[in-house]
Design a protein around this motif. Structure first.
Motif, PDB file in Angstrom:
ATOM      1  N   LEU A 164      13.971   0.648  18.781  1.00 48.91           N
ATOM      2  CA  LEU A 164      13.855   0.278  20.187  1.00 48.91           C
ATOM      3  C   LEU A 164      13.609   1.503  21.062  1.00 48.91           C
ATOM      4  CD1 LEU A 164      16.746  -2.348  20.316  1.00 48.91           C
ATOM      5  CD2 LEU A 164      14.285  -2.827  20.482  1.00 48.91           C
ATOM      6  N   ALA A 165      14.285   2.611  20.749  1.00 47.86           N
ATOM      7  CA  ALA A 165      14.059   3.838  21.518  1.00 47.86           C
ATOM      8  C   ALA A 165      12.638   4.341  21.329  1.00 47.86           C
ATOM      9  CB  ALA A 165      15.067   4.906  21.087  1.00 47.86           C
ATOM     10  N   HIS A 166      12.145   4.274  20.098  1.00 48.31           N
ATOM     11  CA  HIS A 166      10.783   4.695  19.809  1.00 48.31           C
ATOM     12  C   HIS A 166       9.779   3.832  20.568  1.00 48.31           C
ATOM     13  CE1 HIS A 166       7.739   6.726  17.396  1.00 48.31           C
ATOM     14  NE2 HIS A 166       7.152   5.549  17.210  1.00 48.31           N
ATOM     15  N   ASN A 167      10.165   2.567  20.838  1.00 47.47           N
ATOM     16  CA  ASN A 167       9.289   1.627  21.549  1.00 47.47           C
ATOM     17  C   ASN A 167       9.508   1.673  23.059  1.00 47.47           C
ATOM     18  OD1 ASN A 167       7.200  -0.227  21.057  1.00 47.47           O
ATOM     19  ND2 ASN A 167       8.566  -1.961  21.448  1.00 47.47           N
ATOM     20  N   GLY A 168      10.398   2.577  23.515  1.00 50.06           N
ATOM     21  CA  GLY A 168      10.627   2.727  24.944  1.00 50.06           C
ATOM     22  C   GLY A 168      11.669   1.804  25.525  1.00 50.06           C
ATOM     23  N   GLU A 169      12.355   0.983  24.714  1.00 46.52           N
ATOM     24  CA  GLU A 169      13.362   0.046  25.213  1.00 46.52           C
ATOM     25  C   GLU A 169      14.732   0.715  25.144  1.00 46.52           C
ATOM     26  OE1 GLU A 169      12.764  -4.159  23.933  1.00 46.52           O
ATOM     27  OE2 GLU A 169      11.236  -3.296  22.612  1.00 46.52           O
ATOM     28  N   LEU A 170      14.943   1.647  26.077  1.00 41.89           N
ATOM     29  CA  LEU A 170      16.114   2.518  25.978  1.00 41.89           C
ATOM     30  C   LEU A 170      17.424   1.797  26.273  1.00 41.89           C
ATOM     31  CD1 LEU A 170      14.737   5.786  27.576  1.00 41.89           C
ATOM     32  CD2 LEU A 170      14.584   4.961  25.234  1.00 41.89           C
ATOM     33  N   THR A 171      17.410   0.828  27.179  1.00 40.62           N
ATOM     34  CA  THR A 171      18.652   0.109  27.488  1.00 40.62           C
ATOM     35  C   THR A 171      19.139  -0.674  26.276  1.00 40.62           C
ATOM     36  OG1 THR A 171      18.000  -0.073  29.812  1.00 40.62           O
ATOM     37  CG2 THR A 171      19.725  -1.567  29.020  1.00 40.62           C
ATOM     38  N   LYS A 172      18.223  -1.409  25.628  1.00 40.35           N
ATOM     39  CA  LYS A 172      18.604  -2.143  24.422  1.00 40.35           C
ATOM     40  C   LYS A 172      18.988  -1.180  23.302  1.00 40.35           C
ATOM     41  CE  LYS A 172      15.798  -6.273  25.192  1.00 40.35           C
ATOM     42  NZ  LYS A 172      14.699  -7.121  24.648  1.00 40.35           N
ATOM     43  N   ALA A 173      18.272  -0.061  23.211  1.00 36.94           N
ATOM     44  CA  ALA A 173      18.585   0.924  22.178  1.00 36.94           C
ATOM     45  C   ALA A 173      20.005   1.434  22.347  1.00 36.94           C
ATOM     46  CB  ALA A 173      17.595   2.077  22.235  1.00 36.94           C
ATOM     47  N   ARG A 174      20.384   1.696  23.606  1.00 37.16           N
ATOM     48  CA  ARG A 174      21.743   2.180  23.862  1.00 37.16           C
ATOM     49  C   ARG A 174      22.787   1.178  23.372  1.00 37.16           C
ATOM     50  NH1 ARG A 174      25.893   1.348  26.944  1.00 37.16           N
ATOM     51  NH2 ARG A 174      27.207   3.116  27.622  1.00 37.16           N
ATOM     52  N   GLU A 175      22.551  -0.137  23.630  1.00 39.26           N
ATOM     53  CA  GLU A 175      23.511  -1.150  23.205  1.00 39.26           C
ATOM     54  C   GLU A 175      23.710  -1.128  21.697  1.00 39.26           C
ATOM     55  OE1 GLU A 175      21.948  -4.805  24.610  1.00 39.26           O
ATOM     56  OE2 GLU A 175      22.281  -4.355  26.742  1.00 39.26           O
ATOM     57  N   TRP A 176      22.629  -0.959  20.940  1.00 40.55           N
ATOM     58  CA  TRP A 176      22.753  -0.955  19.486  1.00 40.55           C
ATOM     59  C   TRP A 176      23.374   0.329  18.973  1.00 40.55           C
ATOM     60  CZ3 TRP A 176      22.924  -5.028  16.682  1.00 40.55           C
ATOM     61  CH2 TRP A 176      22.315  -6.202  17.133  1.00 40.55           C
ATOM     62  N   PHE A 177      23.122   1.446  19.650  1.00 41.13           N
ATOM     63  CA  PHE A 177      23.789   2.683  19.237  1.00 41.13           C
ATOM     64  C   PHE A 177      25.299   2.567  19.452  1.00 41.13           C
ATOM     65  CE2 PHE A 177      19.609   5.001  19.990  1.00 41.13           C
ATOM     66  CZ  PHE A 177      19.379   5.207  18.643  1.00 41.13           C
ATOM     67  N   VAL A 178      25.704   1.884  20.519  1.00 40.60           N
ATOM     68  CA  VAL A 178      27.135   1.671  20.762  1.00 40.60           C
ATOM     69  C   VAL A 178      27.729   0.809  19.651  1.00 40.60           C
ATOM     70  CG1 VAL A 178      28.808   0.556  22.290  1.00 40.60           C
ATOM     71  CG2 VAL A 178      26.999   1.990  23.253  1.00 40.60           C
TER      72      VAL A 178
END
Length: 453
Positions: free
Chosen positions: A139-153
């Motif tokens: 998701l981060a690689h695709n620019g979806e940083l908010t969703k990426a943050r949720e999954w990293f949490v």
């Protein structure tokens, strides 16, 4: 699923029938050499050896998985993708395979396809931290940083979650996504979910076995253990004086538990309730009721019946059809009822006493150089099954990188889709001390540990 469905559970993987003996040694040698080559980072050599192994057992899950890994390392991503797609089709409930396919997409820069693979994994294994982390990366690689943050949490990666917070506030999305991907790649090299030795990386077991005392039931994950007391509450004290026949037949009735179906385990008897079809042994039969037809069951291998009986003598496995009940005497045996939640499992053939028709099974064996082959039943599906042992089953956890050895006479079974079994001497230089089963991978095993042993 009907028991006659011509689909192999084992897919030529963990054990074989007698007809496989001629090719088995060549397969095992090529598979072991291929795994060793991967550990030496010789992906090209591993590929050749694993392709040779698959000529003997084309559907073997571990060999195909390792071949996909070798192709992945060689950069032949189209071929690796084809292998993992085929494995997912054959083993749809294995989350690790979906992670591997996602990693193929991620390596070729297809972040959307990678994310779709990783998104399906939590449905199969909610605690699969590595899949959650990779989903954040995609998701981060695709620019979806908010969703990426949720999954990293969710993955327990606060450093990457904080990085997403920082970069969301400070940098353009495109630059942030590239930085996140490069940071994770640098901190932990890109690594498939299947390690070089073929075991799953950071994969948590989906369920745990727990044996309970009579009159209790416990469910952990999707696997239930039930030894509910049935006859204890109805028992009356022993009498020394002669009793009138009418009084005796009124007060000292055979315990007949609930008619709701499945299994009931009392202090002295076990109930097997049949509604439709049930596979069961009848050694220790006390009485039966209802309209039931019985037919000896044959062993199954690679999705088809064989000509060999499932069990011998009084312990033949029978297919009961109709509606009725069997009452079995416990005879100082421990009976344990389990509910299988669609996860594959393996049991020693002699400990599997009965199981519902909805559970699909295959028979096979793990060969031993000493002649002490281990005869197993591979089961999968949703339904109840009944085990019979000398002592109350106890659960033992398996962790990656730490093989577990269980003396053969104490083994009950195990579950975990990528566990690899091997029959070995307990002491290499003293074979007279007996043999054990060595299990490598992640999951849980059940051991028979009678009091005082």
């Amino acid at each position: 699923m009907d028991s006659t469905t011509p689909r192999a559970l084992d897919e030529g993987g963990l054990f074989e029938d007698d007809a496989d003996l001629a090719d088995n040694q060549e397969f095992e040698r090529a598979l072991a050499d291929g795994s060793d080559a991967l550990q030496r980072s010789d992906a090209g050599g591993a590929r050749q050896l694993l392709e040779k192994a698959l000529r003997f057992k084309p559907l073997n899950q571990r060999a195909r998985n390792l071949l996909g890994l070798s192709l992945f390392k060689l950069g032949e991503l189209d071929k690796a993708e084809a292998i993992y797609r085929g494995l997912i089709e054959d083993h749809p409930a294995d989350p690790t395979l979906r992670v591997n396919l996602g990693l193929v997409f991620l390596k070729r820069g297809a972040a959307n396809e990678a994310a779709r693979c990783f998104e399906t994994t939590p449905d199969l294994s909610p605690d699969h931290r590595k899949a959650q982390n990779y989903l954040g990366t995609a998701l981060a690689h695709n620019g979806e940083l908010t969703k990426a943050r949720e999954w990293f949490v969710k993955a327990g990666n606060p450093a990457m979650a904080q990085r997403m917070d920082d970069q969301l506030a400070a940098r353009p999305l495109r630059e942030v996504a590239q930085t996140a991907h490069d940071s994770l790649d640098g901190a932990r090299p890109f690594k498939p979910a299947v390690e070089d030795n073929g075991t799953p990386a950071d994969r948590a077991p989906t369920s745990t076995w727990v044996a309970t005392a009579p009159a209790t039931a416990m469910r952990i994950g999707r696997l239930a253990v039930n030894q509910s007391g049935l006859s204890a509450a109805n028992e009356t004290p022993e009498v020394d004086e002669p009793s009138a026949l009418s009084e005796y037949t009124t007060t000292r009735k055979l315990s007949i538990p609930s008619r709701e179906g499945g299994f009931g385990i009392g202090a002295t008897e076990v109930l097997i309730q049949v509604r439709g079809e049930m596979l069961t042994r009848l050694d220790g039969l006390v009485a039966s009721w209802g309209q039931l037809s019985l037919k000896p069951e044959l062993k199954r291998f690679r999705g088809r019946p064989t000509d060999k009986p499932f069990g011998e003598g009084a312990r033949r496995m029978l297919r009961a059809a109709g509606e009725g009940r069997f009452v079995i005497s416990r005879e100082n045996r421990i009976f344990t009822a389990l509910e299988l939640g669609d996860e594959p499992a393996y049991f020693r053939e002699e400990v599997l006493f009965a199981f519902e028709e909805s559970i699909v099974f295959e028979n096979g064996r793990v060969p031993s150089k000493t002649g002490h082959d281990l005869h197993l039943v591979h089961v999968r599906g949703r339904g109840k099954l009944l085990l019979v042992t000398a002592g109350a089953p106890k659960a033992v956890g398996l962790t990656r990188g730490e093989p577990l050895r269980i003396p053969m006479d104490q083994l009950i079974g195990w579950h975990g889709p990528l566990i690899q079994p091997r029959v070995v001497p307990i002491v290499e230089e003293a074979p007279e001390l007996g043999v054990a089963l060595e299990l490598s991978g992640e999951g849980s095993a059940l051991v028979d540990a009678p009091d005082g042993r």
